[in-house]
Write a protein that holds these residues in place. Structure first.
Motif, PDB file in Angstrom:
ATOM      1  N   ILE A 171       0.847  -1.194   0.000  1.00  0.00           N
ATOM      2  CA  ILE A 171       0.000   0.000   0.000  1.00  0.00           C
ATOM      3  C   ILE A 171       0.881   1.241   0.000  1.00  0.00           C
ATOM      4  CG2 ILE A 171      -1.681   1.325   1.335  1.00  0.00           C
ATOM      5  CD1 ILE A 171      -2.668  -1.326   2.502  1.00  0.00           C
ATOM      6  N   SER A 172       0.545   2.182  -0.875  1.00  0.00           N
ATOM      7  CA  SER A 172       1.259   3.460  -0.841  1.00  0.00           C
ATOM      8  C   SER A 172       0.238   4.524  -1.189  1.00  0.00           C
ATOM      9  CB  SER A 172       2.398   3.452  -1.851  1.00  0.00           C
ATOM     10  OG  SER A 172       1.869   3.379  -3.147  1.00  0.00           O
ATOM     11  N   GLY A 173       0.700   5.719  -1.323  1.00  0.00           N
ATOM     12  CA  GLY A 173      -0.208   6.749  -1.807  1.00  0.00           C
ATOM     13  C   GLY A 173      -0.353   7.884  -0.836  1.00  0.00           C
ATOM     14  N   PRO A 174      -0.622   9.028  -1.427  1.00  0.00           N
ATOM     15  CA  PRO A 174      -0.639  10.246  -0.626  1.00  0.00           C
ATOM     16  C   PRO A 174      -1.881  10.396   0.252  1.00  0.00           C
ATOM     17  CG  PRO A 174      -1.164  10.732  -2.915  1.00  0.00           C
ATOM     18  CD  PRO A 174      -0.869   9.273  -2.843  1.00  0.00           C
ATOM     19  N   ILE A 175      -2.970   9.668  -0.063  1.00  0.00           N
ATOM     20  CA  ILE A 175      -4.180   9.871   0.738  1.00  0.00           C
ATOM     21  C   ILE A 175      -4.100   8.983   1.970  1.00  0.00           C
ATOM     22  CG2 ILE A 175      -6.672  10.172   0.609  1.00  0.00           C
ATOM     23  CD1 ILE A 175      -6.522   9.594  -2.336  1.00  0.00           C
ATOM     24  N   THR A 176      -3.561   9.511   3.019  1.00  0.00           N
ATOM     25  CA  THR A 176      -3.401   8.720   4.229  1.00  0.00           C
ATOM     26  C   THR A 176      -3.095   9.682   5.357  1.00  0.00           C
ATOM     27  OG1 THR A 176      -2.227   6.846   5.187  1.00  0.00           O
ATOM     28  CG2 THR A 176      -0.906   8.417   3.935  1.00  0.00           C
ATOM     29  N   ASP A 177      -3.212   9.222   6.588  1.00  0.00           N
ATOM     30  CA  ASP A 177      -2.596   9.980   7.664  1.00  0.00           C
ATOM     31  C   ASP A 177      -1.849   8.992   8.558  1.00  0.00           C
ATOM     32  OD1 ASP A 177      -4.361   8.960   9.596  1.00  0.00           O
ATOM     33  OD2 ASP A 177      -5.697  10.686   9.496  1.00  0.00           O
ATOM     34  N   HIS A 178      -1.127   9.528   9.536  1.00  0.00           N
ATOM     35  CA  HIS A 178      -0.235   8.655  10.320  1.00  0.00           C
ATOM     36  C   HIS A 178      -0.999   7.598  11.086  1.00  0.00           C
ATOM     37  CE1 HIS A 178       1.519  12.741   9.947  1.00  0.00           C
ATOM     38  NE2 HIS A 178       2.439  12.011   9.359  1.00  0.00           N
ATOM     39  N   ARG A 179      -2.209   7.969  11.525  1.00  0.00           N
ATOM     40  CA  ARG A 179      -2.994   6.995  12.295  1.00  0.00           C
ATOM     41  C   ARG A 179      -3.398   5.828  11.394  1.00  0.00           C
ATOM     42  NH1 ARG A 179      -7.748  10.628  14.250  1.00  0.00           N
ATOM     43  NH2 ARG A 179      -7.673  10.885  12.003  1.00  0.00           N
ATOM     44  N   ALA A 180      -3.709   6.147  10.141  1.00  0.00           N
ATOM     45  CA  ALA A 180      -4.083   5.077   9.209  1.00  0.00           C
ATOM     46  C   ALA A 180      -2.889   4.182   8.903  1.00  0.00           C
ATOM     47  CB  ALA A 180      -4.641   5.679   7.921  1.00  0.00           C
ATOM     48  N   MET A 181      -1.725   4.791   8.815  1.00  0.00           N
ATOM     49  CA  MET A 181      -0.523   3.997   8.563  1.00  0.00           C
ATOM     50  C   MET A 181      -0.213   3.117   9.778  1.00  0.00           C
ATOM     51  SD  MET A 181       2.024   6.366   6.269  1.00  0.00           S
ATOM     52  CE  MET A 181       1.889   7.960   7.025  1.00  0.00           C
ATOM     53  N   TYR A 182      -0.390   3.692  10.960  1.00  0.00           N
ATOM     54  CA  TYR A 182      -0.168   2.875  12.161  1.00  0.00           C
ATOM     55  C   TYR A 182      -1.130   1.693  12.188  1.00  0.00           C
ATOM     56  CZ  TYR A 182      -0.416   0.944  16.758  1.00  0.00           C
ATOM     57  OH  TYR A 182      -0.442   0.028  17.770  1.00  0.00           O
ATOM     58  N   ARG A 183      -2.393   1.973  11.866  1.00  0.00           N
ATOM     59  CA  ARG A 183      -3.410   0.920  11.876  1.00  0.00           C
ATOM     60  C   ARG A 183      -3.023  -0.228  10.958  1.00  0.00           C
ATOM     61  NH1 ARG A 183      -9.704   0.494  11.959  1.00  0.00           N
ATOM     62  NH2 ARG A 183      -9.390  -1.035  10.326  1.00  0.00           N
ATOM     63  N   GLN A 184      -2.494   0.148   9.824  1.00  0.00           N
ATOM     64  CA  GLN A 184      -2.066  -0.864   8.853  1.00  0.00           C
ATOM     65  C   GLN A 184      -0.905  -1.690   9.421  1.00  0.00           C
ATOM     66  OE1 GLN A 184      -0.187   1.038   5.554  1.00  0.00           O
ATOM     67  NE2 GLN A 184       0.449  -0.892   4.617  1.00  0.00           N
ATOM     68  N   LEU A 185       0.077  -1.024  10.015  1.00  0.00           N
ATOM     69  CA  LEU A 185       1.218  -1.751  10.580  1.00  0.00           C
ATOM     70  C   LEU A 185       0.778  -2.655  11.723  1.00  0.00           C
ATOM     71  CD1 LEU A 185       3.847   1.138  10.555  1.00  0.00           C
ATOM     72  CD2 LEU A 185       3.871  -0.922   9.138  1.00  0.00           C
ATOM     73  N   ARG A 186      -0.147  -2.139  12.497  1.00  0.00           N
ATOM     74  CA  ARG A 186      -0.626  -2.926  13.637  1.00  0.00           C
ATOM     75  C   ARG A 186      -1.335  -4.198  13.146  1.00  0.00           C
ATOM     76  NH1 ARG A 186      -1.971  -2.220  19.495  1.00  0.00           N
ATOM     77  NH2 ARG A 186      -3.354  -3.995  19.810  1.00  0.00           N
TER      78      ARG A 186
END
Lengths: 541, 530
Positions: A131-146
């Motif tokens: 997953i990549s892309g500019p439409i994201t925020d840090h919380r969403a990225m954390y959620r994905q990693l979690r």
């Protein structure tokens, strides 16, 4: 199901359990491919414990690391220092959340207090879904990693279910705009092409053996209706969640092609995506595709017809018969004869994560430095690793394409993509001029590796030959040439007789931190490691 | 004075004098296949990543009624543009490139693209760098495949005493995918030629298995890094820059910053000046993905795109002037590409979304035409998702460069790129000889004279000596690179043949005549109709 695949696990089969000698080299091989940068202690423990117990340890579900926190006082004024931001709105100044997330991720990777496959699998998933892309925020990225941490060795079907409606994936492949009036095929296509069935040979217009364009269109319709809450960088407390909006869902029948058994997907509302996934999981192609990805990640890039028939097919059978639990497949693969065959031992070119971890983690990283235990310094150090990796062409939250990093799919180079003349020079520079340099600083604080700790962890630190051999075991995938070994010894002796070492190191061990004894040995060890990481062999694992 | 490529074999060919012809000014160009194989010609590829907005870069002045209907919010006022001629202008920040244009050192190819444009950055970059069709997946790069024909077996055995220099150089960390070969990327990555790092080599314990294969690869990479770094460093030490490469325009934000493209081209010029024999250099500039704030609402001549194009224009101009000052300009051809153009209609954020075709620039002193192709037609009815339609396939641009710049035969270009390859006369100006009075022989045994008019001056005749019964194909291109006439004639042995009768639809002017034999040799002539 093919007949070939059911003829598995006879005594001669490469996927049958490994029965050869369980020595330190085999234990080190297993750990290098599962833990990032195993230490001597871990290798010895694994050798003593045996293969089975080591696999138990590696594949045990590890605790989920606590989430990233606010690590400096000058931002996120609504959060306490040391408190996590992952559930907090974007009120105030949040400029360090990105660094916090990166620092956190790399510090998890560098932790030395557990021997587990969790981080290795976390990156497997990062590459798998890419997953990549500019439409994201840090919380969403954390959620994905979690999610990746939780599901490290979980169930493959559950993982696909969860990722299908995961906010960041919805943004990445346009699921969030997929609606009945205007279906968007982006996710449907990748779901089949990359995440499940795999794209087979194109045998006719729009027919890719495992599925057709008709199926792409039908699945796109079946997946309509998923929306993200309006959380992006929101000042309000809107949780990072997706939801099902029945008004935008296509309730009609979706007719699949003959490739998918001419099945019809009937309206299943918010559970329809699970129907879709169940259909895709009813074909062995999905299990085969997944097991190939595992193989390329853990063993070697080349999958010839033998490996396909005698390794991949049996693994896929295991995956299917265990209802898509991943653990039994990893047990089988990492415990197989094939995994310990000499030819592929050491034949993986390290990715930037492995490159850094395999240098630092066996030396205890910088955890002994009290300066790095300071919250801010620790995060800054982790963030520095992220910068190095980005310089080495691995931006862990921005894979180059939805197919992931080329190292894991792009024939014929595969792992060789990690190296170019400039990248070789960058690796060399980061290892030798930065991390191993005695003047290495993190934000104004000088930090150094713990050579004392390393030397005292060795079986026999007084015998230089044994010091060198044990170090080769830990840091290099196979034995090296005599001339390379002599080079290493010369870095320690600097021309003096080898027996000098015993006296030097005795004083060194007896007088920790006393410059007179510490400096000469530390300096020599530094030279020694600079030479060792410069070997071509250090690029391999 | 045209540059002449020295030919070791030139003496072998007969050069009979031809009676000057009235009515036709004919000058021949070399058989491209006769360019010395060790030609010192260099191609510099400038990758503008992100998808450059061609319509605000090369502006069709005759389309303002359409532009103001569909592009009003980001369109640039005509009076602010930098005019090239009556119908075409460049972005206001591209004055330096206009000077190159006036000087005959800049060529514009309009609306380059490919059928079924893919609008993903990565996929379309793959297509542009591999030279594949939109539905084909090719892992090697178009330049890599060409270099593979020049460096047999690479990387094994290289550098060699014959070929001590890297086949290609990519400025930066990453070997550019354009140079990806079947085995390995042909480019040496160079961050800073002054600051190369020597990797310590030791004697490894090799083994005949997969571990050994990877170890050998790493050792080759290390050895090449060191050897090539040595020659790169030497070249950089020997080389120089004859002009000062300017910083970013001081009126643009951020202040006092270097020009990212200029910094790279400066290194390239120095390495070329110092004698590095690499055939290809790649440079890379990011930032063209201007979805938002491409222009400032208050002044559309400013904004992100203005800054990007200012950098490009300054950098290419400084580079070109550097080469000129050092007498190197006829050896170096530059090409810019971007993975797609942007849409015709802007979005609501004063930006543009991913589109289709866009212009390419060629720079150097061997450019044939200032402008190849017609202006984009802006129809008021275009939809929100429409991009600029393509006029030229990018593979025809690449292939024509291979033909004219690197002496690759058309048949081979077809196998390197695609079967439908169509030659465009873009960069063969320097292939022409000082003397127009020559017959030329091809390596497949043909001798071909100069075209001349028949008793009816509209008929164009040519003397041909072919080995047996054969066909000679011809293509005629106008000054904009458009194919205006093509056919073939039968020839048998030695004789004079009528090629064609000038159609009345063809206006007076200079045309490029391309002649190709059955077995793939080709040459070009210039024909002027009064």
């Amino acid at each position: 199901m093919s007949k070939q695949s059911t003829q598995q696990t006879t005594a001669a089969s490469p996927i049958s359990p490994y029965t050869g000698e369980w020595d330190l080299e085999k234990a080190a091989h297993l750990l290098r491919r599962t833990v990032l940068g195993p230490s001597l202690k871990e290798i010895k423990t694994a050798q003593k414990a045996g293969l089975k117990a080591t696999l138990d340890l590696l594949l045990k579900e590890a605790p989920i690391p606590s989430p990233p926190v606010k690590y400096r006082n000058d931002y996120d004024e609504y959060i306490q220092l040391g408190q996590t931001w992952v559930n907090s709105s974007y009120r105030g100044d949040n400029r360090y959340r990105g660094q916090s997330l990166k620092g956190w991720y790399y510090n998890n990777m560098m932790r030395v207090d557990q021997t587990n496959i969790q981080e290795r699998m976390c990156f497997f998933w990062l590459n798998y879904f890419a997953i990549s892309g500019p439409i994201t925020d840090h919380r969403a990225m954390y959620r994905q990693l979690r999610l990746y941490q939780e599901m490290a060795v979980g169930n493959f079907r559950t993982m696909i279910q969860r990722i299908t409606v995961e906010p960041r994936m919805l943004f990445c492949l346009d699921g969030h705009t997929n609606d009945s009036k205007n279906p968007n095929e982006n996710y449907a296509r990748e779901l089949m092409e990359l995440f499940t069935l795999g794209k087979g040979e194109q045998v006719a217009e729009g027919d890719y053996t495992n599925y057709t364009e008709q199926d792409v269109a039908a699945l796109a319709r079946a997946l309509t209706g998923w929306r993200n809450k309006d959380f992006l960088y929101s000042d309000d407390n809107i949780p990072v969640e997706s939801y099902f909006d029945s008004a935008t869902h296509d309730t009609g029948d979706k007719q699949l092609s003959h490739r998918l058994g001419n099945k019809v997907i009937r309206n299943g509302g918010s559970n329809e995506y699970k129907q879709v996934i169940d259909i895709l999981f009813s074909y062995k192609a999905t299990a085969l595709n997944f097991c190939k990805r595992l193989y390329r990640y853990f063993v070697y890039y080349e999958i010839d017809s033998d490996v396909l028939a005698h390794v991949i097919h049996p693994l896929a059978d295991t995956l299917i018969s265990n209802n898509f639990e991943i653990k039994p497949v990893l047990y089988q693969l990492l415990g197989s004869q094939h995994f310990y065959e000499k030819s592929t031992r050491g034949a993986i070119i390290k990715n930037p994560h492995d490159y850094l971890c395999s240098l630092l983690r066996p030396l205890g990283e910088f955890w002994h430095e009290t300066k790095t235990l300071n919250l801010q310094r620790r995060y800054e150090l982790g963030d520095q690793y992220a910068n190095y990796c980005s310089e080495l062409q691995l931006e862990f939250l921005e894979p180059p394409t939805i197919s992931g990093w080329k190292a894991y799919y792009d024939s014929p180079q595969y792992y060789r993509h990690w190296l170019s003349p400039a990248l070789m020079q960058s690796r060399d520079k980061i290892a030798i001029d930065n991390l191993l340099d005695e003047d290495y600083h993190i934000k104004g604080d000088r930090i150094d590796l713990n050579y004392y700790g390393y030397i005292t962890s060795l079986t026999d630190p007084y015998d230089l030959n044994k010091v060198v051999d044990e170090t080769i075991l830990v840091f290099l995938p196979r034995p090296i040439s005599t001339s390379q070994r002599n080079l290493l010894i010369n870095k320690i002796t600097r021309g003096a007789d080898i027996s000098e070492w015993k006296w030097q190191v005795t004083k060194y061990i007896q007088n920790p931190g006393v410059d007179t004894y510490a400096r000469p040995v530390d300096d020599r060890l530094r030279d020694f490691f600079k030479t060792l990481v410069g070997f071509a062999e250090f690029q391999l694992q | 004075m045209k540059r002449r490529n020295f030919l070791q074999t030139a003496a072998a060919f007969s050069i009979p004098a031809l009676v000057p012809i009235t009515g036709i000014r004919a000058s021949s160009s070399r058989f491209t296949s006769m360019i010395a194989p060790e030609s010192d010609r260099i191609l510099v590829i400038v990758h503008l990543f992100g998808g450059n907005d061609g319509l605000n870069t090369v502006i069709p002045l005759d389309q303002y009624s359409g532009l103001s209907a569909v592009r009003k919010s980001i369109m640039i006022e005509e009076k602010k543009t930098v005019k090239l001629n009556d119908t075409l202008a460049l972005h206001p920040q591209m004055g330096d490139m206009r000077n190159l244009f006036t000087d005959g050192r800049l060529g514009i190819i309009q609306s380059v693209g490919y059928p079924n444009q893919n609008r993903s950055h990565f996929r379309s970059t793959d297509i542009y760098t591999s030279g594949s069709a939109a539905d084909e997946f090719v892992t090697s790069g178009w330049m890599g495949r060409y270099l593979d024909t020049q460096y047999a077996g690479y990387p094994v055995g290289y550098p060699s005493s014959d070929k001590p220099h890297p086949p290609a150089v990519s400025i930066g960390d990453v070997a550019h995918p354009t140079c990806e070969g079947p085995e390995i990327n042909f480019s040496q990555t160079v961050l800073d030629p002054d600051n190369v790092r020597t990797l310590a080599m030791s004697n490894s314990l090799m083994s005949d298995d997969k571990y050994g294969d990877e170890l050998a690869f790493i050792r080759t990479t290390m050895r090449q890094t060191n050897s090539y770094n040595d020659v790169i460093k030497e070249a950089a030490d020997r080389g120089r820059n004859a002009v000062t490469y300017r910083y970013r325009d001081e009126n643009l934000y951020p202040k006092n910053s270097t020009n990212p493209l200029g910094e790279q081209l400066k290194k390239v010029a120095r390495m070329i000046s110092g004698g590095l024999q690499s055939k290809v250099y790649t440079v890379y500039m990011n930032g063209f993905d201007t979805h938002a704030g491409q222009v400032f609402e208050s002044n559309t001549a400013t904004g992100t795109h203005a800054q990007l194009l200012s950098d490009v224009s300054r950098a290419i101009s400084d580079f070109q002037n550097d080469l000129k000052a050092q007498g190197l300009e006829e050896r170096v051809l530059g090409l810019t590409f971007s993975e797609f153009g942007r849409r015709i209609r802007p979005n609501a954020s004063f930006g543009t979304d991913h589109g289709s075709a866009g212009p390419m620039f060629l720079f150097g002193s061997c450019i044939n035409n200032p402008v190849t192709g017609d202006n984009v037609q802006i129809n008021k009815d275009v939809s929100q998702s429409d991009g600029v339609p393509m006029q030229f396939d990018f593979r025809d641009v690449y292939g024509s460069i291979l033909v004219d710049w690197f002496n690759v035969r058309t048949t081979q270009v077809k196998s390197l790129l695609y079967d439908d390859f169509k030659y465009l006369p873009l960069t063969n100006k320097c292939n022409e000889q000082a003397s127009a009075d020559t017959d030329e022989s091809t390596e497949d045994g043909w001798t071909i004279g100069q075209p001349y008019p028949g008793s009816d001056p509209r008929d164009i005749l040519i003397a041909v000596d072919s080995p047996g019964s054969n066909r000679l194909r011809y293509s005629l291109f106008d000054g904009r690179g458009r194919l205006v006439l093509a056919n073939e004639i039968g020839v048998d042995g030695k004789g004079d043949h009528k090629l064609f009768t000038r159609p009345s639809r063809l206006p007076s002017g200079t045309y490029v005549l391309r002649l190709a034999t059955d077995s793939g040799a080709a040459l070009t002539r210039e024909v002027s109709f009064n």
